[in-house]
Design a protein around this motif. Structure first.
Motif, PDB file in Angstrom:
ATOM      1  N   ASP A 207      -3.816  -7.855   9.933  1.00  0.00           N
ATOM      2  CA  ASP A 207      -4.902  -7.942   8.947  1.00  0.00           C
ATOM      3  C   ASP A 207      -5.008  -6.644   8.146  1.00  0.00           C
ATOM      4  O   ASP A 207      -5.203  -6.671   6.923  1.00  0.00           O
ATOM      5  CB  ASP A 207      -6.238  -8.218   9.653  1.00  0.00           C
ATOM      6  CG  ASP A 207      -6.302  -9.601  10.271  1.00  0.00           C
ATOM      7  OD1 ASP A 207      -5.451 -10.449   9.938  1.00  0.00           O
ATOM      8  OD2 ASP A 207      -7.214  -9.831  11.097  1.00  0.00           O
TER       9      ASP A 207
ATOM     10  N   HIS B  22      -2.222  -6.359   5.631  1.00  0.00           N
ATOM     11  CA  HIS B  22      -2.461  -7.268   4.501  1.00  0.00           C
ATOM     12  C   HIS B  22      -3.501  -6.690   3.546  1.00  0.00           C
ATOM     13  O   HIS B  22      -3.320  -6.721   2.321  1.00  0.00           O
ATOM     14  CB  HIS B  22      -2.906  -8.631   5.023  1.00  0.00           C
ATOM     15  CG  HIS B  22      -3.183  -9.627   3.943  1.00  0.00           C
ATOM     16  ND1 HIS B  22      -2.179 -10.229   3.209  1.00  0.00           N
ATOM     17  CD2 HIS B  22      -4.358 -10.123   3.452  1.00  0.00           C
ATOM     18  CE1 HIS B  22      -2.708 -11.046   2.322  1.00  0.00           C
ATOM     19  NE2 HIS B  22      -4.029 -10.999   2.445  1.00  0.00           N
ATOM     20  N   ARG B  23      -4.597  -6.153   4.106  1.00  0.00           N
ATOM     21  CA  ARG B  23      -5.650  -5.591   3.252  1.00  0.00           C
ATOM     22  C   ARG B  23      -5.138  -4.404   2.439  1.00  0.00           C
ATOM     23  O   ARG B  23      -5.637  -4.132   1.345  1.00  0.00           O
ATOM     24  CB  ARG B  23      -6.841  -5.131   4.115  1.00  0.00           C
ATOM     25  CG  ARG B  23      -7.664  -6.248   4.687  1.00  0.00           C
ATOM     26  CD  ARG B  23      -9.014  -5.726   5.180  1.00  0.00           C
ATOM     27  NE  ARG B  23      -8.894  -4.630   6.119  1.00  0.00           N
ATOM     28  CZ  ARG B  23      -8.765  -4.788   7.435  1.00  0.00           C
ATOM     29  NH1 ARG B  23      -8.729  -6.012   7.946  1.00  0.00           N
ATOM     30  NH2 ARG B  23      -8.686  -3.733   8.228  1.00  0.00           N
ATOM     31  N   ASN B  24      -4.170  -3.698   2.996  1.00  0.00           N
ATOM     32  CA  ASN B  24      -3.649  -2.516   2.323  1.00  0.00           C
ATOM     33  C   ASN B  24      -2.340  -2.784   1.572  1.00  0.00           C
ATOM     34  O   ASN B  24      -1.638  -1.842   1.189  1.00  0.00           O
ATOM     35  CB  ASN B  24      -3.454  -1.387   3.338  1.00  0.00           C
ATOM     36  CG  ASN B  24      -4.774  -0.807   3.819  1.00  0.00           C
ATOM     37  OD1 ASN B  24      -5.353   0.054   3.184  1.00  0.00           O
ATOM     38  ND2 ASN B  24      -5.262  -1.309   4.948  1.00  0.00           N
ATOM     39  N   ASN B  25      -2.026  -4.078   1.378  1.00  0.00           N
ATOM     40  CA  ASN B  25      -0.838  -4.487   0.611  1.00  0.00           C
ATOM     41  C   ASN B  25       0.449  -3.872   1.158  1.00  0.00           C
ATOM     42  O   ASN B  25       1.322  -3.426   0.410  1.00  0.00           O
ATOM     43  CB  ASN B  25      -1.005  -4.107  -0.865  1.00  0.00           C
ATOM     44  CG  ASN B  25      -2.180  -4.809  -1.513  1.00  0.00           C
ATOM     45  OD1 ASN B  25      -2.343  -6.021  -1.381  1.00  0.00           O
ATOM     46  ND2 ASN B  25      -3.022  -4.049  -2.205  1.00  0.00           N
ATOM     47  N   LEU B  26       0.537  -3.864   2.494  1.00  0.00           N
ATOM     48  CA  LEU B  26       1.715  -3.331   3.168  1.00  0.00           C
ATOM     49  C   LEU B  26       2.496  -4.474   3.803  1.00  0.00           C
ATOM     50  O   LEU B  26       1.906  -5.496   4.199  1.00  0.00           O
ATOM     51  CB  LEU B  26       1.298  -2.315   4.236  1.00  0.00           C
ATOM     52  CG  LEU B  26       0.603  -1.053   3.712  1.00  0.00           C
ATOM     53  CD1 LEU B  26       0.028  -0.241   4.870  1.00  0.00           C
ATOM     54  CD2 LEU B  26       1.573  -0.209   2.894  1.00  0.00           C
ATOM     55  N   PRO B  27       3.797  -4.353   3.927  1.00  0.00           N
ATOM     56  CA  PRO B  27       4.600  -5.434   4.510  1.00  0.00           C
ATOM     57  C   PRO B  27       4.310  -5.602   5.996  1.00  0.00           C
ATOM     58  O   PRO B  27       3.961  -4.629   6.680  1.00  0.00           O
ATOM     59  CB  PRO B  27       6.043  -4.970   4.271  1.00  0.00           C
ATOM     60  CG  PRO B  27       5.952  -3.482   4.142  1.00  0.00           C
ATOM     61  CD  PRO B  27       4.629  -3.214   3.485  1.00  0.00           C
TER      62      PRO B  27
END
Length: 211
Positions: free
Chosen positions: A173, A176-181
């Motif tokens: 999660d 995803h929130r930090n736009n990381l793979p």
């Protein structure tokens, strides 16, 4: 076999929670550095069936310990709403490297690593875990469901965000929130690891038990 019943709390002020534990006469069991390696088949059979096979090291200034754990899905007992419930089976391991070779000989291989600083307290039949990870801080209450509910209220955790997700899911999660793979492992960077180990009074090196 032991039934593990636990409830996680997110966005916790650990200093405030620690003060409340002291005020209520809780007993601290000793903060330690923890390293974990998760094993699975190449096809991910354990993960896909809700099982977890983990080799864990724990380090204190005066001792260390290694434990092999298998967690299996389990039905929640009455009163365990908003809790994560697993059938947990554990055994102490004298030689972690030898155990790793055994697991690999059985067809399992490391699929994820994670680290945390854990500070366990004991209060009224519940283990209260104060956890620091590379991406978050939080707390867990583990014990009988009724005791968890009572300790949660006494510590003022009623208004804190509750989660039944494990740290792997919470890490996904966060990514995803930090736009990381997506990635399965979450460990401290070298600077963080050295700082936490020094604070705990441990040797200034990576965790030596699980590579």
């Amino acid at each position: 076999m032991a039934l593990e019943v636990e409830r996680k709390f997110l966005d916790v002020d650990l200093d405030e929670l620690r003060n409340r534990l002291r005020e209520q006469g809780a007993r601290c069991l000793g903060a330690h550095f923890e390293g974990n390696t998760v094993f699975d088949t190449p096809e991910g059979d354990l993960f896909s069936s809700g099982r977890l096979l983990r080799l864990r090291s724990q380090e204190w200034p005066d001792k260390s310990r290694c434990v092999l754990t298998l967690k299996l899905p389990a039905a929640a007992p009455t009163g365990a709403e908003h809790c994560k419930v697993r059938d947990e089976r554990e055994v102490g391991v004298a030689d972690a490297a030898a155990m790793r070779r055994i697991l690999e000989g059985l067809g399992y291989s490391p699929t994820a690593r994670y680290e945390k600083v854990r500070e366990p307290w004991h209060l009224n039949g519940v283990e209260v875990e104060l956890d620091i990870l590379s991406f978050m801080q939080g707390a867990e209450l583990e014990g009988p469901a009724e005791a968890i509910n009572a300790v949660q209220k006494s510590l003022g955790l009623d208004k804190v965000t509750i989660s039944t997700k494990n740290y792997h899911q919470l890490h996904q999660d966060w990514l995803h929130r930090n736009n990381l793979p997506p990635r399965r492992s979450f460990v401290f960077d070298e600077t963080q690891r050295r700082a936490w180990r020094r604070q705990l009074g441990l040797p200034d090196e990576d965790c030596p038990i699980i590579p």
